[in-house]
Design a protein around this motif. Sequence first.
Motif, short mmCIF file in Angstrom:
data_model
loop_
_atom_site.label_atom_id
_atom_site.label_comp_id
_atom_site.label_asym_id
_atom_site.label_seq_id
_atom_site.Cartn_x
_atom_site.Cartn_y
_atom_site.Cartn_z
N ARG A 129 25.99 -22.56 89.90
CA ARG A 129 25.04 -22.87 88.84
C ARG A 129 25.75 -23.14 87.52
O ARG A 129 25.47 -24.13 86.83
CB ARG A 129 24.04 -21.71 88.69
CG ARG A 129 22.99 -21.93 87.63
CD ARG A 129 22.04 -20.75 87.54
NE ARG A 129 21.22 -20.64 88.75
CZ ARG A 129 20.34 -19.65 88.96
NH1 ARG A 129 20.21 -18.69 88.07
NH2 ARG A 129 19.62 -19.63 90.05
N GLN A 130 26.69 -22.28 87.16
CA GLN A 130 27.38 -22.47 85.89
C GLN A 130 28.37 -23.64 85.95
O GLN A 130 28.75 -24.18 84.91
CB GLN A 130 28.10 -21.19 85.49
CG GLN A 130 27.14 -20.06 85.11
CD GLN A 130 26.14 -20.50 84.05
OE1 GLN A 130 26.52 -20.86 82.94
NE2 GLN A 130 24.85 -20.47 84.39
N GLY A 156 29.02 -33.38 87.58
CA GLY A 156 27.99 -32.59 88.27
C GLY A 156 28.12 -32.69 89.77
O GLY A 156 27.92 -31.71 90.51
N PHE A 157 28.46 -33.88 90.25
CA PHE A 157 28.68 -34.08 91.68
C PHE A 157 29.83 -33.22 92.18
O PHE A 157 29.77 -32.64 93.27
CB PHE A 157 28.97 -35.56 91.94
CG PHE A 157 29.44 -35.86 93.34
CD1 PHE A 157 28.55 -35.83 94.40
CD2 PHE A 157 30.77 -36.17 93.59
CE1 PHE A 157 28.99 -36.11 95.70
CE2 PHE A 157 31.21 -36.45 94.87
CZ PHE A 157 30.31 -36.42 95.93
N ILE A 158 30.90 -33.09 91.40
CA ILE A 158 32.04 -32.27 91.80
C ILE A 158 31.63 -30.81 91.96
O ILE A 158 32.05 -30.13 92.91
CB ILE A 158 33.19 -32.39 90.78
CG1 ILE A 158 33.71 -33.83 90.74
CG2 ILE A 158 34.31 -31.42 91.11
CD1 ILE A 158 34.25 -34.33 92.05
N ALA A 159 30.80 -30.30 91.06
CA ALA A 159 30.35 -28.91 91.17
C ALA A 159 29.58 -28.69 92.46
O ALA A 159 29.80 -27.70 93.17
CB ALA A 159 29.50 -28.54 89.95
N LEU A 160 28.67 -29.60 92.79
CA LEU A 160 27.88 -29.46 94.01
C LEU A 160 28.72 -29.74 95.25
O LEU A 160 28.52 -29.12 96.30
CB LEU A 160 26.67 -30.39 93.95
CG LEU A 160 25.64 -30.07 92.87
CD1 LEU A 160 24.52 -31.09 92.87
CD2 LEU A 160 25.07 -28.66 93.07
N ARG A 191 15.23 -20.91 87.74
CA ARG A 191 15.60 -20.41 86.41
C ARG A 191 16.96 -20.95 85.98
O ARG A 191 17.80 -20.24 85.42
CB ARG A 191 15.58 -18.88 86.38
CG ARG A 191 14.21 -18.28 86.68
CD ARG A 191 14.24 -16.77 86.69
NE ARG A 191 15.15 -16.26 87.73
CZ ARG A 191 14.82 -16.16 89.02
NH1 ARG A 191 13.63 -16.52 89.44
NH2 ARG A 191 15.69 -15.70 89.89
N PHE A 192 17.16 -22.25 86.25
CA PHE A 192 18.45 -22.87 86.02
C PHE A 192 18.84 -22.85 84.54
O PHE A 192 20.02 -22.85 84.20
CB PHE A 192 18.41 -24.32 86.53
CG PHE A 192 19.72 -25.04 86.44
CD1 PHE A 192 20.69 -24.84 87.41
CD2 PHE A 192 19.98 -25.90 85.39
CE1 PHE A 192 21.91 -25.49 87.32
CE2 PHE A 192 21.20 -26.56 85.30
CZ PHE A 192 22.17 -26.35 86.28
N TRP A 193 17.84 -22.82 83.66
CA TRP A 193 18.10 -22.90 82.23
C TRP A 193 18.66 -21.59 81.65
O TRP A 193 19.13 -21.56 80.52
CB TRP A 193 16.80 -23.25 81.50
CG TRP A 193 15.71 -22.24 81.75
CD1 TRP A 193 15.45 -21.10 81.05
CD2 TRP A 193 14.76 -22.28 82.81
NE1 TRP A 193 14.39 -20.42 81.59
CE2 TRP A 193 13.95 -21.12 82.68
CE3 TRP A 193 14.51 -23.17 83.86
CZ2 TRP A 193 12.91 -20.85 83.56
CZ3 TRP A 193 13.47 -22.88 84.73
CH2 TRP A 193 12.68 -21.75 84.58
N ARG A 194 18.60 -20.51 82.44
CA ARG A 194 19.08 -19.23 81.93
C ARG A 194 20.60 -19.20 81.94
O ARG A 194 21.22 -19.44 82.97
CB ARG A 194 18.53 -18.08 82.78
CG ARG A 194 17.03 -17.91 82.68
CD ARG A 194 16.54 -16.76 83.54
NE ARG A 194 17.15 -15.51 83.14
CZ ARG A 194 16.92 -14.34 83.76
NH1 ARG A 194 16.09 -14.31 84.81
NH2 ARG A 194 17.49 -13.24 83.36
N ARG A 248 30.15 -15.90 83.63
CA ARG A 248 30.67 -16.79 84.66
C ARG A 248 31.04 -18.16 84.09
O ARG A 248 31.98 -18.80 84.55
CB ARG A 248 29.65 -16.92 85.79
CG ARG A 248 30.15 -17.71 87.02
CD ARG A 248 31.48 -17.17 87.55
NE ARG A 248 31.49 -15.75 87.78
CZ ARG A 248 31.19 -15.16 88.95
NH1 ARG A 248 30.86 -15.92 89.97
NH2 ARG A 248 31.25 -13.87 89.07
N PHE A 249 30.29 -18.60 83.08
CA PHE A 249 30.61 -19.85 82.39
C PHE A 249 32.03 -19.79 81.84
O PHE A 249 32.84 -20.72 82.01
CB PHE A 249 29.60 -20.07 81.26
CG PHE A 249 29.73 -21.38 80.54
CD1 PHE A 249 29.03 -22.49 80.95
CD2 PHE A 249 30.54 -21.49 79.42
CE1 PHE A 249 29.14 -23.70 80.27
CE2 PHE A 249 30.65 -22.68 78.73
CZ PHE A 249 29.95 -23.79 79.16
#
Length: 485
Positions: free
Chosen positions: A118-119, A171-175, A254-257, A262-263
């Motif tokens: 997520r982060q 974003g693709f790399i994270a997923l 709750r993706f916005w939290r 971890r970030f």
Amino acid sequence: MSDRPFSPEERRRDDIVGDYVVAQDVGPSTLSWSGETRATLSLAWPLVFTQLAQFSLNITDVIMMGWLGRDYLAAGSLATALFHPLLLFGIGSLTAVAPMAAQAIGANEPRSVRRTARQGIWVAFLLALFLMAIVFQAETIFIMTGQLPSLSALSQSYLDYAAFSLFPALGFIALRSLTSVHGETKIVLMVTILSFFVNFAGNYVLMFGHFGFPRLELAGAGISTSIVNLFVFIFMIVYVGRRHTYAAYDLFARFWRPDWHRFRDILRIGVPIGFMVMVEVALFSAATMLMGWLGTDELAAHTVAMQCAALAFMVPMGLGQATTIRIGLAFGRGAWEGIRRAGWVSIGLGVGFMGFTCMLFLTIPHVLIELFLDPSDPINAMPITLAVSYLAFAGLFQLVDGLQAVASGALRGLGDTRGPMLIAVVGYWLCGMPTSYILGFVLGWRGSGIWIGLAIGLAVTAFCLAYRFWNRERLGLLKPIVAEA
């Protein structure tokens, strides 16, 4: 989502963890050498072909820029000399998601996997904003480094639109990291292959003005680049959101939290990786700038030879990604012998393949070069001659290039990022680049001297990284990447 760990029974279920990398490697036992080789190849081959397919997007852009003309090819080379190091800095930073998630899976901590993935998307957005600000100033940067104003303006016409590809690409790399550590590398390969056809069609229509569209030339290539990256990102969002394998992570709820702990972990581990990748690519980009000082023929020849070398590099690069995951899984289980075998098996495979490409570069250079430059056009006679000599030097550094790619992947699996980053800075910029400049301009060896300097920088870096992996225990590298907060 419940934060309890998966039970052993749940971890064996296909609907929870998909292929789970290699089924027989879930437990604490260590595979034999032959078993580790099979496991690595099973995980690596889709990643290798993914890298080849991804690079084919760049090859397609370069080839089609060449169809526009020599000046467009040279301008496109300048644009990629800036854009790709920045993009790869972001990609390298996001690759921290893979070893962090792999260690969490090996340690049976699904909550940590969710937090990391997520982060990772949050980090992708932040980095994209930062990198876009640089890309929009490309023309000024090129002129400050002594490039021709006409080529600089052409390069900016591509980058003004390609800049918008940064967030979806990262974003693709994270997923992709999330699916890869679960062994689902084939889906990544499939979407990358689809993206090749999307990119080719976009270039054909927008660069050359077919089917009633305006002829946008390099700007059309930039628009196509952004479209294709948005396509793959949306595809992966839908895939991860709908597939039951990842439902247990509840990734987008709750993706916005924020999860600042971890970030920061991702940035702490990932930025050194990104910087290491960037300084290597920046070495080659700086060599491209030096070639630009020598003339258009040298720059065009260098571009062709560099594309061939970069294409070969995609194999150890994909293998290095698999190595990171294999070592991360073994590390999470505390299987030290598994770490050793995974590392050396991958290093052997990577160096072996690059020995094959070295032979190709030395024996059939014209076959490769003529994919980019038409030998029947008299204006290409000098670039082709120069490209043959440059490709010979590229062949000679294939072995060390493969070694450094896989060795760095092995160290990332251990969470070791700062040491390799410093090694890369010393090897590439304190050894490689000064040597390129001295041989190319002070001693007058021109393009050949620049390529010899590149080989020296790669060799120093490769042997230092391999030495560091060999002495991983003595150097205190066998420590967990992150602690749960």
